[in-house]
Design a protein around this motif. Structure first.
Motif, PDB file in Angstrom:
ATOM      1  N   LEU A   1      18.730  71.622-137.166  1.00  0.00           N
ATOM      2  CA  LEU A   1      19.916  70.769-137.159  1.00  0.00           C
ATOM      3  C   LEU A   1      19.509  69.304-137.307  1.00  0.00           C
ATOM      4  CD1 LEU A   1      21.731  72.383-134.082  1.00  0.00           C
ATOM      5  CD2 LEU A   1      22.058  72.924-136.505  1.00  0.00           C
ATOM      6  N   TRP A   2      20.210  68.570-138.152  1.00  0.00           N
ATOM      7  CA  TRP A   2      19.979  67.143-138.356  1.00  0.00           C
ATOM      8  C   TRP A   2      21.116  66.376-137.689  1.00  0.00           C
ATOM      9  CZ3 TRP A   2      16.720  64.683-142.430  1.00  0.00           C
ATOM     10  CH2 TRP A   2      16.865  63.301-142.468  1.00  0.00           C
ATOM     11  N   PHE A   3      20.789  65.611-136.669  1.00  0.00           N
ATOM     12  CA  PHE A   3      21.763  64.783-135.966  1.00  0.00           C
ATOM     13  C   PHE A   3      21.652  63.346-136.444  1.00  0.00           C
ATOM     14  CE2 PHE A   3      21.283  68.363-133.151  1.00  0.00           C
ATOM     15  CZ  PHE A   3      22.535  68.535-132.605  1.00  0.00           C
ATOM     16  N   GLU A   4      22.788  62.727-136.640  1.00  0.00           N
ATOM     17  CA  GLU A   4      22.804  61.303-136.977  1.00  0.00           C
ATOM     18  C   GLU A   4      22.417  60.482-135.750  1.00  0.00           C
ATOM     19  OE1 GLU A   4      25.991  57.838-138.278  1.00  0.00           O
ATOM     20  OE2 GLU A   4      26.453  59.917-138.768  1.00  0.00           O
ATOM     21  N   ARG A   5      22.919  60.895-134.584  1.00  0.00           N
ATOM     22  CA  ARG A   5      22.691  60.158-133.347  1.00  0.00           C
ATOM     23  C   ARG A   5      22.885  61.088-132.154  1.00  0.00           C
ATOM     24  NH1 ARG A   5      27.495  60.787-132.929  1.00  0.00           N
ATOM     25  NH2 ARG A   5      29.398  59.808-133.399  1.00  0.00           N
TER      26      ARG A   5
ATOM     27  N   ALA B   1      23.329  65.935-127.037  1.00  0.00           N
ATOM     28  CA  ALA B   1      23.863  67.188-127.582  1.00  0.00           C
ATOM     29  C   ALA B   1      23.045  68.381-127.100  1.00  0.00           C
ATOM     30  CB  ALA B   1      23.877  67.138-129.109  1.00  0.00           C
ATOM     31  N   LEU B   2      21.729  68.288-127.194  1.00  0.00           N
ATOM     32  CA  LEU B   2      20.884  69.415-126.813  1.00  0.00           C
ATOM     33  C   LEU B   2      20.956  69.698-125.314  1.00  0.00           C
ATOM     34  CD1 LEU B   2      17.766  68.877-129.083  1.00  0.00           C
ATOM     35  CD2 LEU B   2      19.929  70.045-129.582  1.00  0.00           C
ATOM     36  N   ARG B   3      21.049  68.657-124.508  1.00  0.00           N
ATOM     37  CA  ARG B   3      21.197  68.872-123.064  1.00  0.00           C
ATOM     38  C   ARG B   3      22.531  69.573-122.762  1.00  0.00           C
ATOM     39  NH1 ARG B   3      17.020  66.962-120.562  1.00  0.00           N
ATOM     40  NH2 ARG B   3      15.952  65.065-121.221  1.00  0.00           N
TER      41      ARG B   3
ATOM     42  N   LEU C   1      35.884  75.354-133.426  1.00  0.00           N
ATOM     43  CA  LEU C   1      36.007  73.967-132.994  1.00  0.00           C
ATOM     44  C   LEU C   1      34.806  73.186-133.507  1.00  0.00           C
ATOM     45  CD1 LEU C   1      33.874  73.348-130.460  1.00  0.00           C
ATOM     46  CD2 LEU C   1      35.582  74.620-129.182  1.00  0.00           C
ATOM     47  N   ARG C   2      34.964  71.894-133.507  1.00  0.00           N
ATOM     48  CA  ARG C   2      33.881  70.979-133.876  1.00  0.00           C
ATOM     49  C   ARG C   2      33.618  70.113-132.651  1.00  0.00           C
ATOM     50  NH1 ARG C   2      32.188  68.942-139.035  1.00  0.00           N
ATOM     51  NH2 ARG C   2      33.882  70.126-139.959  1.00  0.00           N
ATOM     52  N   ASP C   3      32.373  70.120-132.175  1.00  0.00           N
ATOM     53  CA  ASP C   3      32.073  69.355-130.958  1.00  0.00           C
ATOM     54  C   ASP C   3      31.994  67.855-131.262  1.00  0.00           C
ATOM     55  OD1 ASP C   3      29.421  68.688-131.827  1.00  0.00           O
ATOM     56  OD2 ASP C   3      28.555  70.403-130.796  1.00  0.00           O
ATOM     57  N   ARG C   4      31.782  67.053-130.234  1.00  0.00           N
ATOM     58  CA  ARG C   4      31.790  65.591-130.403  1.00  0.00           C
ATOM     59  C   ARG C   4      30.638  65.073-131.253  1.00  0.00           C
ATOM     60  NH1 ARG C   4      31.263  66.551-124.945  1.00  0.00           N
ATOM     61  NH2 ARG C   4      29.221  66.197-124.031  1.00  0.00           N
ATOM     62  N   TRP C   5      29.621  65.919-131.515  1.00  0.00           N
ATOM     63  CA  TRP C   5      28.518  65.540-132.407  1.00  0.00           C
ATOM     64  C   TRP C   5      28.745  66.045-133.822  1.00  0.00           C
ATOM     65  CZ3 TRP C   5      27.682  67.585-127.475  1.00  0.00           C
ATOM     66  CH2 TRP C   5      27.304  66.639-126.524  1.00  0.00           C
TER      67      TRP C   5
ATOM     68  N   PRO D   1      26.631  65.190-143.095  1.00  0.00           N
ATOM     69  CA  PRO D   1      27.240  65.579-141.822  1.00  0.00           C
ATOM     70  C   PRO D   1      27.323  67.099-141.696  1.00  0.00           C
ATOM     71  CG  PRO D   1      28.902  64.761-143.341  1.00  0.00           C
ATOM     72  CD  PRO D   1      27.571  64.558-144.009  1.00  0.00           C
ATOM     73  N   PHE D   2      27.384  67.574-140.448  1.00  0.00           N
ATOM     74  CA  PHE D   2      27.612  69.003-140.222  1.00  0.00           C
ATOM     75  C   PHE D   2      28.925  69.398-140.872  1.00  0.00           C
ATOM     76  CE2 PHE D   2      25.199  68.058-136.153  1.00  0.00           C
ATOM     77  CZ  PHE D   2      24.048  68.734-136.527  1.00  0.00           C
ATOM     78  N   ASN D   3      29.012  70.638-141.329  1.00  0.00           N
ATOM     79  CA  ASN D   3      30.263  71.149-141.871  1.00  0.00           C
ATOM     80  C   ASN D   3      30.361  72.642-141.593  1.00  0.00           C
ATOM     81  OD1 ASN D   3      29.172  72.702-144.167  1.00  0.00           O
ATOM     82  ND2 ASN D   3      28.604  70.694-144.971  1.00  0.00           N
TER      83      ASN D   3
END
Length: 158
Positions: free
Chosen positions: A8-12, A17-19, A106-110, A70-72
């Motif tokens: 997974l590639w996170f912008e920020r 998120a992982l926690r 659903l799409r989480d806050r990340w 971005p995630f999709n």
């Protein structure tokens, strides 16, 4: 033997998120985190973070390296839940600050997409009884968060 590991590639906010993910899903842990001590195409030394973690026994890697794609919905994580209480718990936690979608998505806050479904769903929508499959599918299409009792009632024809 070749290993298959999702990445997974996170912008920020990768660490947050992982926690969150590892605290919600049994059989999960954050294995390690690291910061790249070199300049990269994504930024200066220290701006790229890496991590390894497991979710429900599945291996993942992650990177936080600023914006890219971005995630999709092309990639989502399915959480199969034993009961309605587990669906409700995960739905509320992962949906907080994100966006709620139809049919258990659903799409989480990340920005990561999740499908939160009951384990019994496969049984309810597979098999030779096409009328049962149709009833369950039609019921599911009317739901936002999936409701086990409603799906089972549709399977029975009620």
């Amino acid at each position: 033997m070749t290993q298959v590991i999702q990445h997974l590639w996170f912008e920020r906010d990768m660490e947050d998120a992982l926690r969150c993910y590892t605290s919600l899903i049994p059989g999960s842990e954050l294995e390690w985190q690291s910061v790249l001590a070199a300049d990269t195409p994504s930024g200066p030394e220290g701006s790229v973070k890496l991590a390894a973690f497991t979710l429900g026994g599945q291996r993942y890697r992650a990177i936080e390296a600023g914006p890219l794609d971005p995630f999709n919905h092309s990639f989502s994580i399915i959480l199969e839940c034993d009961d309605q209480a587990e669906i409700d718990r995960l739905w509320d936690a992962l949906g907080e600050g994100g966006s709620i979608e139809q049919c258990g998505w659903l799409r989480d806050r990340w920005g990561l997409c999740w499908q939160i479904v009951p384990k019994c769903l496969d049984e309810l929508i597979s098999g030779p009884d096409t009328e049962k499959t149709k009833r369950v599918t039609q019921a599911m299409l009317q739901m936002i968060k999936l409701d086990i009792a409603g799906l089972e009632a549709a399977a029975r024809g009620g």
